[in-house]
Design a protein around this motif. Structure first.
Motif, PDB file in Angstrom:
ATOM      1  N   SER A 267      -2.076  -5.672   1.459  1.00 24.08           N
ATOM      2  CA  SER A 267      -3.474  -6.002   1.194  1.00 24.08           C
ATOM      3  C   SER A 267      -3.584  -7.457   0.774  1.00 24.08           C
ATOM      4  O   SER A 267      -2.701  -7.992   0.116  1.00 24.08           O
TER       5      SER A 267
ATOM      6  N   SER B 269      -9.782 -11.497   0.681  1.00 22.66           N
ATOM      7  CA  SER B 269     -10.231 -12.320   1.797  1.00 22.66           C
ATOM      8  C   SER B 269     -10.420 -13.776   1.374  1.00 22.66           C
ATOM      9  O   SER B 269     -10.478 -14.670   2.198  1.00 22.66           O
TER      10      SER B 269
ATOM     11  N   ARG C  59       0.848  -1.190   0.000  1.00 21.98           N
ATOM     12  CA  ARG C  59       0.000   0.000   0.000  1.00 21.98           C
ATOM     13  C   ARG C  59       0.879   1.233   0.000  1.00 21.98           C
ATOM     14  O   ARG C  59       1.780   1.373   0.819  1.00 21.98           O
TER      15      ARG C  59
ATOM     16  N   LYS D  73     -12.374  -3.333   6.588  1.00 21.65           N
ATOM     17  CA  LYS D  73     -12.459  -2.722   5.264  1.00 21.65           C
ATOM     18  C   LYS D  73     -11.331  -3.205   4.360  1.00 21.65           C
ATOM     19  O   LYS D  73     -11.504  -3.366   3.163  1.00 21.65           O
ATOM     20  N   ARG D  74     -10.149  -3.425   4.947  1.00 22.83           N
ATOM     21  CA  ARG D  74      -8.963  -3.805   4.161  1.00 22.83           C
ATOM     22  C   ARG D  74      -8.271  -4.972   4.847  1.00 22.83           C
ATOM     23  O   ARG D  74      -7.538  -4.759   5.820  1.00 22.83           O
TER      24      ARG D  74
ATOM     25  N   ALA E 225      -6.577  -1.486   9.302  1.00 23.40           N
ATOM     26  CA  ALA E 225      -7.447  -2.381   8.528  1.00 23.40           C
ATOM     27  C   ALA E 225      -8.842  -1.766   8.330  1.00 23.40           C
ATOM     28  O   ALA E 225      -9.492  -2.026   7.318  1.00 23.40           O
TER      29      ALA E 225
ATOM     30  N   LEU F  26      -5.466  -7.423   5.790  1.00 23.98           N
ATOM     31  CA  LEU F  26      -4.024  -7.143   5.769  1.00 23.98           C
ATOM     32  C   LEU F  26      -3.267  -8.411   6.142  1.00 23.98           C
ATOM     33  O   LEU F  26      -3.708  -9.185   6.980  1.00 23.98           O
TER      34      LEU F  26
ATOM     35  N   HIS G 136      -8.421 -10.143   9.109  1.00 17.98           N
ATOM     36  CA  HIS G 136      -9.479 -10.224   8.087  1.00 17.98           C
ATOM     37  C   HIS G 136     -10.844 -10.283   8.777  1.00 17.98           C
ATOM     38  O   HIS G 136     -10.979  -9.936   9.939  1.00 17.98           O
TER      39      HIS G 136
END
Lengths: 423, 423
Positions: free
Chosen positions: A39, A42, A3, B130-131, B195, B133, B126
């Motif tokens: 990142s 999932s 990122r 939102k993100r 995250a 990592l 996770h």
């Protein structure tokens, strides 16, 4: 994908990327500032590594570090020194927090590390006392005890910085004669009260049970103040390299006086003028005079990360982390500079802040990828401020060898490599 | 000749020989109280032991305890348990101060101690974020860090005291699932902020990288409060037995939740109901109901010296020494009794007194050679007081297994032997 975004970092607190310590004090941060998290989708499963597929090895009675940390060791010179003569140094750049693991606590020995049978060891208190006393280790352990977290620093630590040119050395090689433990033992004053001090006594000669019988003269005032006869270091019995079975702790005083393998305390009217307080541990000044009996370690600090050998990997957020300590009291403030001392900002200090104990300081730094010179400057609660190298030189010159406490500098180059410089 | 005189000890502070803590607080003591020093004629030379006649061995890169301390080890059960399944226990009776040496810190493992390559290890965040990592260990070490001294206690510690009859066990066997380190790591809140937490998230499922994939559900409020992802323990990298390379620290919460070898943090709306929060670590009450999700360790204390296996050698002065701790805050007071709880006196508390860290307490005791029952009773700064065994039983009964925190008792007999009793 790494990122790249670097959201709001807050206003700089000093030049060349030094950020406010509010990052630490308030726990607010700098969301995504390091760019270190990767990142991941999932749906992407985490790899199941081999060590999750079979049970691991069983328990050990006395645990050890991971084999993957085998590089985290004390460093000591090869021959021609006889084994165990000289010093081994703490790898400060690989450590964090305040406590030094006992296995990595620096040691200074004059004749190796004696292998003392605690059942045979004796400690005698004699000289100008009403009742000479001999103690077994077991007898000492009957007395009321006290614990304290305290640093020990060799009076000769950082002497490499007396060299005319900055040497290509890392933090262990320059500053590694520093350690901190939770020490537990018997107050020396308790035993001296029991022995009964004769009115003319002013000094205590402390002698070790190594083959060098290393000895130092200690002011009786210190002996009666906060001196401890330590039986425990970081919870367990003192390590052989640090004085097993009994070490004298003189909080804040130069390391050599914290006599290891303690066997004898003789009360006297004057100092003994032992080898280690005449030919060594006196501070030669510019004018050929010398300071003798300079006991407390003056206020000092060192940045342990970044430091030589720990290269930065590209511009971005870094924590500048280090230790500050004073033999005269507690650390009140540490300032950090990234521009060689032109501008400074206060670092966050990690509590508990204890007298004569090191304090971990932390500063948030946004490295722009350009050259930088990192410095730390400690102030203790007596108001003493760590001098610049020039101020130190003006007062003492560089022949003194001992008690070097000037501000130290790491240069960061465009590749992110750190090196020892004079700045 | 052993000195028999016992000068002024001051007024007793409680029955059966408990003395005032002024002994410790003021540093005034009790001159000659132990009778432990042996008189010696000043003309009598101190023996020169073999280790003073030749240089000792040289330095080691990573130091170890004296070979004379080889009995100071963790204890763990022999088979039939597979190796590394169960717990190894800290020998608290052989230690002093507050810090547990990392080699002696208790461990609880469900599938041995995994040998994790830190370069291959990954931590994922996770679920309701939102993100998502993924972090390498090196990436984690880029973040701002925090250090704190904190205890970890297994929720099942002291469960032997649920037995109907007091068992002939020592302090390690009963209370040895307790350790304290200076932990250093990254605040979990920093990473969760990065995250980005979805509004419906309330829990974090933490999973280890051992073959058992040991997992627990953690309230998000705790994760955002003082949770740390620890990379360092007592200055060096976390030991394999305690979670190398990354351990979750939840200060004050039962040990099992401080997930070792941390590989996964999943944010969820509800708890996961893992094995270790359903079949284990719930507290079965008298009425067949059970408490689930009882996280903080309640206020507790234990006397480590004297204790079983450390016999007193004749009447006279002894220090009663122990540890007190609370997962809800700081220790405010510890009272000690030598008469089975009929009378109490406050012990001296060894600073620094830190929240969710153990405190070493000390009481001066003049043992008259008769029977005694030693007890300690801790109070924390929330006002919680350690219950008697009867009070504990009235509330919970003895089927709960976990979070036993009642006052414990050591009986001292006329021979000076200590034993575990219910009193």
């Amino acid at each position: 994908m790494i990122r790249k975004t670097h959201p709001e970092l807050g206003d700089p607190a000093a030049g060349n990327g030094i950020l406010s310590r509010r990052v630490f004090l308030e726990g607010t941060l700098v969301v995504g500032a390091t760019g270190a998290g990767l990142s991941c989708g999932s749906a992407e499963p985490l790899a199941v590594q081999p060590w999750m597929k079979v049970p691991g090895p069983g328990f050990a009675g006395y645990g050890q570090p991971s084999p993957f940390e085998s590089k985290v060791v004390k460093v000591f010179p090869p021959p021609p020194n006889p084994p165990g003569v000289g010093a081994s140094r703490t790898p400060l750049h690989m450590l964090e927090g305040m406590i030094t693991p006992s296995g990595l606590h620096f040691e200074r020995s004059h004749s190796g590390v004696p292998e003392i049978d605690p059942d045979q060891h004796r400690l005698v208190i004699h000289g100008l006392v009403k009742r000479p006393l001999v103690f077994t280790v077991e007898a000492l352990s009957r007395y009321p005890m006290q614990s304290r977290i305290a640093f020990i620093e060799c009076g000769g630590n950082s002497l490499a910085l007396n060299a005319p040119q900055a040497q290509p050395l890392n933090v262990a090689a320059i500053h590694g004669l520093l350690g901190c433990s939770e020490w537990t033992g018997v107050r020396l004053s308790t035993l001296l009260d029991e022995a009964g001090i004769e009115p003319e006594a002013r000094w205590v000669i402390a002698e070790g049970a190594d083959a060098a019988a290393m000895s130092r003269s200690i002011p009786l005032t210190k002996a009666m103040d906060d001196a401890l006869l330590c039986l425990y270091q970081n919870g367990e019995r003192v390590r052989p390299s640090n004085g097993y079975p009994v070490r004298l702790l003189l909080p804040g005083f130069e390391g050599n006086m914290n006599v290891k393998w303690l066997r004898r305390l003789k009360l006297t009217a004057g100092p003994a003028m032992t080898k280690d307080e005449t030919s060594k541990y006196t501070i030669l000044l510019k004018d050929e005079k010398a300071w003798q009996f300079v006991f407390p370690i003056e206020v000092k600090s060192v940045i342990t990360r970044p430091s030589p050998g720990l290269a930065l990997r590209g511009p971005g957020f870094y924590e500048i982390s280090g230790l500050a300590w004073s033999g005269n009291g507690s650390i009140r403030q540490v300032d950090v500079s990234a521009d060689g001392g032109r501008s400074w900002a206060p670092a966050a200090l990690q509590g508990p802040i204890l007298p004569k104990a090191p304090v971990r300081f932390r500063t948030a730094w946004q490295w722009n990828g350009g050259p930088a010179v990192l410095q730390s400057r400690a102030t203790d609660d007596t108001g003493m401020v760590q001098p610049t190298r020039a101020q130190f030189a003006a007062e003492r010159g560089f022949r003194g060898v001992y008690h070097y406490n000037a501000i130290a500098s790491w240069r960061i180059d465009e590749m992110g490599e750190a090196s020892n410089v004079y700045a």
